[in-house]
Design an enzyme around this catalytic site. Sequence first.
Site, PDB file in Angstrom:
ATOM      1  CD  GLU A  16     -56.357 -35.665  -2.836  1.00  0.00           C
ATOM      2  OE1 GLU A  16     -56.866 -35.006  -3.761  1.00  0.00           O
ATOM      3  OE2 GLU A  16     -56.143 -36.885  -2.906  1.00  0.00           O
ATOM      4  CB  SER A  24     -53.864 -35.863  -6.478  1.00  0.00           C
ATOM      5  OG  SER A  24     -54.356 -36.605  -7.553  1.00  0.00           O
ATOM      6  NE  ARG A  42     -59.948 -36.571  -4.299  1.00  0.00           N
ATOM      7  CZ  ARG A  42     -60.866 -36.933  -5.224  1.00  0.00           C
ATOM      8  NH1 ARG A  42     -62.148 -37.052  -4.893  1.00  0.00           N
ATOM      9  NH2 ARG A  42     -60.486 -37.196  -6.450  1.00  0.00           N
TER      10      ARG A  42
HETATM   11  P1  FAD Z   1     -52.678 -42.982   5.495  1.00  0.00           P
HETATM   12  O1  FAD Z   1     -51.753 -42.291   4.557  1.00  0.00           O
HETATM   13  O2  FAD Z   1     -52.122 -44.041   6.361  1.00  0.00           O
HETATM   14  O3  FAD Z   1     -53.380 -41.875   6.408  1.00  0.00           O
HETATM   15  C1  FAD Z   1     -53.939 -40.721   5.838  1.00  0.00           C
HETATM   16  C2  FAD Z   1     -54.489 -39.834   6.961  1.00  0.00           C
HETATM   17  O4  FAD Z   1     -55.581 -40.474   7.605  1.00  0.00           O
HETATM   18  C3  FAD Z   1     -53.475 -39.574   8.077  1.00  0.00           C
HETATM   19  O5  FAD Z   1     -53.708 -38.274   8.561  1.00  0.00           O
HETATM   20  C4  FAD Z   1     -53.813 -40.619   9.130  1.00  0.00           C
HETATM   21  O6  FAD Z   1     -53.457 -40.189  10.436  1.00  0.00           O
HETATM   22  C5  FAD Z   1     -55.314 -40.739   8.978  1.00  0.00           C
HETATM   23  N1  FAD Z   1     -55.825 -42.099   9.235  1.00  0.00           N
HETATM   24  C6  FAD Z   1     -55.524 -43.221   8.525  1.00  0.00           C
HETATM   25  N2  FAD Z   1     -56.246 -44.259   8.993  1.00  0.00           N
HETATM   26  C7  FAD Z   1     -56.999 -43.795  10.010  1.00  0.00           C
HETATM   27  C8  FAD Z   1     -57.958 -44.400  10.892  1.00  0.00           C
HETATM   28  N3  FAD Z   1     -58.253 -45.709  10.835  1.00  0.00           N
HETATM   29  N4  FAD Z   1     -58.536 -43.619  11.835  1.00  0.00           N
HETATM   30  C9  FAD Z   1     -58.228 -42.294  11.932  1.00  0.00           C
HETATM   31  N5  FAD Z   1     -57.346 -41.681  11.136  1.00  0.00           N
HETATM   32  C10 FAD Z   1     -56.728 -42.415  10.188  1.00  0.00           C
HETATM   33  N6  FAD Z   1     -57.092 -40.854  -3.173  1.00  0.00           N
HETATM   34  C11 FAD Z   1     -58.311 -40.647  -3.756  1.00  0.00           C
HETATM   35  O7  FAD Z   1     -59.229 -40.107  -3.103  1.00  0.00           O
HETATM   36  N7  FAD Z   1     -58.542 -41.016  -5.047  1.00  0.00           N
HETATM   37  C12 FAD Z   1     -57.607 -41.607  -5.809  1.00  0.00           C
HETATM   38  O8  FAD Z   1     -57.868 -41.943  -6.951  1.00  0.00           O
HETATM   39  C13 FAD Z   1     -56.313 -41.828  -5.234  1.00  0.00           C
HETATM   40  N8  FAD Z   1     -55.318 -42.374  -5.975  1.00  0.00           N
HETATM   41  C14 FAD Z   1     -54.086 -42.548  -5.422  1.00  0.00           C
HETATM   42  C15 FAD Z   1     -53.081 -43.108  -6.218  1.00  0.00           C
HETATM   43  C16 FAD Z   1     -51.812 -43.312  -5.699  1.00  0.00           C
HETATM   44  C17 FAD Z   1     -50.733 -43.908  -6.562  1.00  0.00           C
HETATM   45  C18 FAD Z   1     -51.547 -42.978  -4.347  1.00  0.00           C
HETATM   46  C19 FAD Z   1     -50.192 -43.235  -3.756  1.00  0.00           C
HETATM   47  C20 FAD Z   1     -52.534 -42.405  -3.555  1.00  0.00           C
HETATM   48  C21 FAD Z   1     -53.827 -42.188  -4.084  1.00  0.00           C
HETATM   49  N9  FAD Z   1     -54.857 -41.620  -3.335  1.00  0.00           N
HETATM   50  C22 FAD Z   1     -56.099 -41.429  -3.889  1.00  0.00           C
HETATM   51  C23 FAD Z   1     -54.620 -41.193  -1.947  1.00  0.00           C
HETATM   52  C24 FAD Z   1     -54.752 -42.340  -0.894  1.00  0.00           C
HETATM   53  O9  FAD Z   1     -54.583 -43.587  -1.485  1.00  0.00           O
HETATM   54  C25 FAD Z   1     -56.093 -42.298  -0.171  1.00  0.00           C
HETATM   55  O10 FAD Z   1     -56.295 -41.058   0.447  1.00  0.00           O
HETATM   56  C26 FAD Z   1     -56.204 -43.413   0.894  1.00  0.00           C
HETATM   57  O11 FAD Z   1     -57.516 -43.443   1.416  1.00  0.00           O
HETATM   58  C27 FAD Z   1     -55.206 -43.250   2.038  1.00  0.00           C
HETATM   59  O12 FAD Z   1     -55.234 -44.434   2.800  1.00  0.00           O
HETATM   60  P2  FAD Z   1     -54.048 -44.824   3.788  1.00  0.00           P
HETATM   61  O13 FAD Z   1     -54.522 -45.982   4.612  1.00  0.00           O
HETATM   62  O14 FAD Z   1     -52.800 -45.035   3.039  1.00  0.00           O
HETATM   63  O15 FAD Z   1     -53.949 -43.515   4.691  1.00  0.00           O
HETATM   64  P1  NAP Z   2     -58.238 -36.761 -15.683  1.00  0.00           P
HETATM   65  O1  NAP Z   2     -59.173 -37.774 -16.256  1.00  0.00           O
HETATM   66  O2  NAP Z   2     -57.004 -36.411 -16.456  1.00  0.00           O
HETATM   67  O3  NAP Z   2     -59.033 -35.429 -15.330  1.00  0.00           O
HETATM   68  C1  NAP Z   2     -58.364 -34.323 -14.727  1.00  0.00           C
HETATM   69  C2  NAP Z   2     -59.244 -33.747 -13.637  1.00  0.00           C
HETATM   70  O4  NAP Z   2     -60.436 -33.262 -14.228  1.00  0.00           O
HETATM   71  C3  NAP Z   2     -59.623 -34.780 -12.640  1.00  0.00           C
HETATM   72  O5  NAP Z   2     -58.919 -34.528 -11.469  1.00  0.00           O
HETATM   73  C4  NAP Z   2     -61.143 -34.683 -12.479  1.00  0.00           C
HETATM   74  O6  NAP Z   2     -61.568 -34.241 -11.220  1.00  0.00           O
HETATM   75  C5  NAP Z   2     -61.582 -33.676 -13.514  1.00  0.00           C
HETATM   76  N1  NAP Z   2     -62.522 -34.362 -14.422  1.00  0.00           N
HETATM   77  C6  NAP Z   2     -62.230 -35.052 -15.544  1.00  0.00           C
HETATM   78  N2  NAP Z   2     -63.371 -35.496 -16.135  1.00  0.00           N
HETATM   79  C7  NAP Z   2     -64.386 -35.094 -15.345  1.00  0.00           C
HETATM   80  C8  NAP Z   2     -65.791 -35.230 -15.424  1.00  0.00           C
HETATM   81  N3  NAP Z   2     -66.372 -35.897 -16.414  1.00  0.00           N
HETATM   82  N4  NAP Z   2     -66.531 -34.689 -14.446  1.00  0.00           N
HETATM   83  C9  NAP Z   2     -65.958 -34.030 -13.432  1.00  0.00           C
HETATM   84  N5  NAP Z   2     -64.624 -33.864 -13.300  1.00  0.00           N
HETATM   85  C10 NAP Z   2     -63.853 -34.375 -14.249  1.00  0.00           C
HETATM   86  O7  NAP Z   2     -57.812 -37.232 -14.221  1.00  0.00           O
HETATM   87  P2  NAP Z   2     -56.692 -38.240 -13.734  1.00  0.00           P
HETATM   88  O8  NAP Z   2     -55.637 -37.473 -13.086  1.00  0.00           O
HETATM   89  O9  NAP Z   2     -56.342 -39.233 -14.783  1.00  0.00           O
HETATM   90  O10 NAP Z   2     -57.464 -39.015 -12.590  1.00  0.00           O
HETATM   91  C11 NAP Z   2     -58.567 -39.827 -12.889  1.00  0.00           C
HETATM   92  C12 NAP Z   2     -59.420 -39.967 -11.646  1.00  0.00           C
HETATM   93  O11 NAP Z   2     -58.685 -40.608 -10.618  1.00  0.00           O
HETATM   94  C13 NAP Z   2     -59.870 -38.617 -11.081  1.00  0.00           C
HETATM   95  O12 NAP Z   2     -61.175 -38.775 -10.569  1.00  0.00           O
HETATM   96  C14 NAP Z   2     -58.913 -38.370  -9.962  1.00  0.00           C
HETATM   97  O13 NAP Z   2     -59.478 -37.627  -8.893  1.00  0.00           O
HETATM   98  C15 NAP Z   2     -58.569 -39.778  -9.492  1.00  0.00           C
HETATM   99  N6  NAP Z   2     -57.206 -39.818  -8.960  1.00  0.00           N
HETATM  100  C16 NAP Z   2     -57.001 -39.318  -7.725  1.00  0.00           C
HETATM  101  C17 NAP Z   2     -55.738 -39.346  -7.158  1.00  0.00           C
HETATM  102  C18 NAP Z   2     -55.533 -38.856  -5.754  1.00  0.00           C
HETATM  103  O14 NAP Z   2     -54.478 -39.095  -5.195  1.00  0.00           O
HETATM  104  N7  NAP Z   2     -56.475 -38.201  -5.175  1.00  0.00           N
HETATM  105  C19 NAP Z   2     -54.669 -39.869  -7.867  1.00  0.00           C
HETATM  106  C20 NAP Z   2     -54.914 -40.322  -9.154  1.00  0.00           C
HETATM  107  C21 NAP Z   2     -56.180 -40.303  -9.703  1.00  0.00           C
HETATM  108  P3  NAP Z   2     -61.771 -35.239  -9.952  1.00  0.00           P
HETATM  109  O15 NAP Z   2     -60.419 -35.451  -9.423  1.00  0.00           O
HETATM  110  O16 NAP Z   2     -62.633 -34.439  -9.061  1.00  0.00           O
HETATM  111  O17 NAP Z   2     -62.427 -36.496 -10.440  1.00  0.00           O
END
Ligand code: FAD
Ligand code: NAP
Length: 331
Positions: free
Chosen positions: A326, A232, A157
């Site tokens: 995050e 998250s 991340r």
């Molecule tokens: P924004 O919120 O618009 O911006 C985020 C940051 O990036 C800000 O600081 C902004 O200034 C900067 N930024 C945005 N675009 C640019 C650009 N073009 N150039 C320079 N800076 C920029 N993330 C995960 O990694 N895994 C997941 O599974 C995941 N699941 C999610 C589920 C839900 C329901 C939600 C709401 C979010 C989730 N996220 C997840 C987080 C999010 O969706 C990601 O981080 C996504 O990439 C953010 O994109 P955005 O365009 O909305 O960014």
């Molecule tokens: P989950 O399956 O309940 O697992 C909980 C956490 O354990 C996850 O965050 C994941 O880390 C870790 N994990 C589980 N199985 C793993 C494996 N086999 N190897 C390594 N790490 C493992 O997670 P969840 O909340 O439902 O989310 C599912 C996936 O979607 C995850 O990868 C999570 O990161 C992603 N997600 C991200 C966001 C976001 O906003 N960033 C929101 C929703 C879901 P990792 O997160 O490192 O994978």
Amino acid sequence: MRFSLKNLNTFGIEAHCQNLIEIKSIAQLKEIVPTLKNTPLVLGGGSNILFTQDVEQDILHNTLKGIQLLEEKDESAFIKVFSGENWHQFVEWSLSKGFYGIENLSLIPGSCGAAPIQNIGAYGVELKDVVDSVEVVDFEEGKTQTFTKTECKFGYRDSIFKNELKSKVFITSINLKLSKNPTLIRSEYGSIKEELLKQGITNPTPIDISKTVIKIRQSKLPDPKNLGNAGSFFKNPVLSLEEFNLIRHHDMPYYPQADGNVKVPAAWLIEKSGWKGYRRGDVGCHYNQALVLVNYGKASGSDILNLARDIQTDIMEKYGITLQPEVNIWP
Ligand code: FAD
Ligand code: NAP
């Protein structure tokens, strides 16, 4: 002028800005950069940002569109996607063309340009697995620069765009190398395996993986259209083996990393500490997914930040672990 940002962030926080500029082309962006009086805030889908106050800086709202097939080989395809494209729509486009590798990242909200910033990841795949390079326009000179995958310094991340280049560049496009081999799938992640088994799918295709991920996510995560959230709120802490052994708990899940460190699920720490489902006023910790903080209606950014801080303090007291946000907290 005063613009509301409520519909431009998935937390649904009511904040305002004075100047909101839609960026529709790279030429327009390069014209605007020298006229900016301060460092602007780039906004994509607003799904990873928490506004804790009004924004004084200019906001550049990214609507750069376009997908280009740069080169196609027997086994792979090189694709340039402009940064204002919606990420999930791009995943669907790639599957429809027979280009694979990002199906595990289905249904992640936001723009393609934000994807490299935190190296989006889910279900065992990260953006870095498919990135070839990232193109930006820098705010100092308004010039185009290309960062190779190595130069992007991707981590868990994390990337150079969250650190050295934070607020210094506008990401304009990402170049990806996708596979044309439908058998190279990643289905080892626990919940994917379980769901495929339940459906009786033994030889899943990339489309099966995408559908499965969508199904799991829809059953577990609140849809920001119905309940404000930014996914998250905290990262999973990654501890050294020594740190982990100090706090290790008999029923604590953990994931050893290739570098010898150990990842501990933040959701488990938060749930064990009694926060899952907690609500005060219009802010809460989601009842299904403890990592997700939610806005039940009229929460302010500070309300959400205060809850996040209370959770951080509690986890520090109980486990000695610092939970890192995050979500990008503004300012
Ligand atoms: P924004 O919120 O618009 O911006 C985020 C940051 O990036 C800000 O600081 C902004 O200034 C900067 N930024 C945005 N675009 C640019 C650009 N073009 N150039 C320079 N800076 C920029 N993330 C995960 O990694 N895994 C997941 O599974 C995941 N699941 C999610 C589920 C839900 C329901 C939600 C709401 C979010 C989730 N996220 C997840 C987080 C999010 O969706 C990601 O981080 C996504 O990439 C953010 O994109 P955005 O365009 O909305 O960014
Ligand atoms: P989950 O399956 O309940 O697992 C909980 C956490 O354990 C996850 O965050 C994941 O880390 C870790 N994990 C589980 N199985 C793993 C494996 N086999 N190897 C390594 N790490 C493992 O997670 P969840 O909340 O439902 O989310 C599912 C996936 O979607 C995850 O990868 C999570 O990161 C992603 N997600 C991200 C966001 C976001 O906003 N960033 C929101 C929703 C879901 P990792 O997160 O490192 O994978």
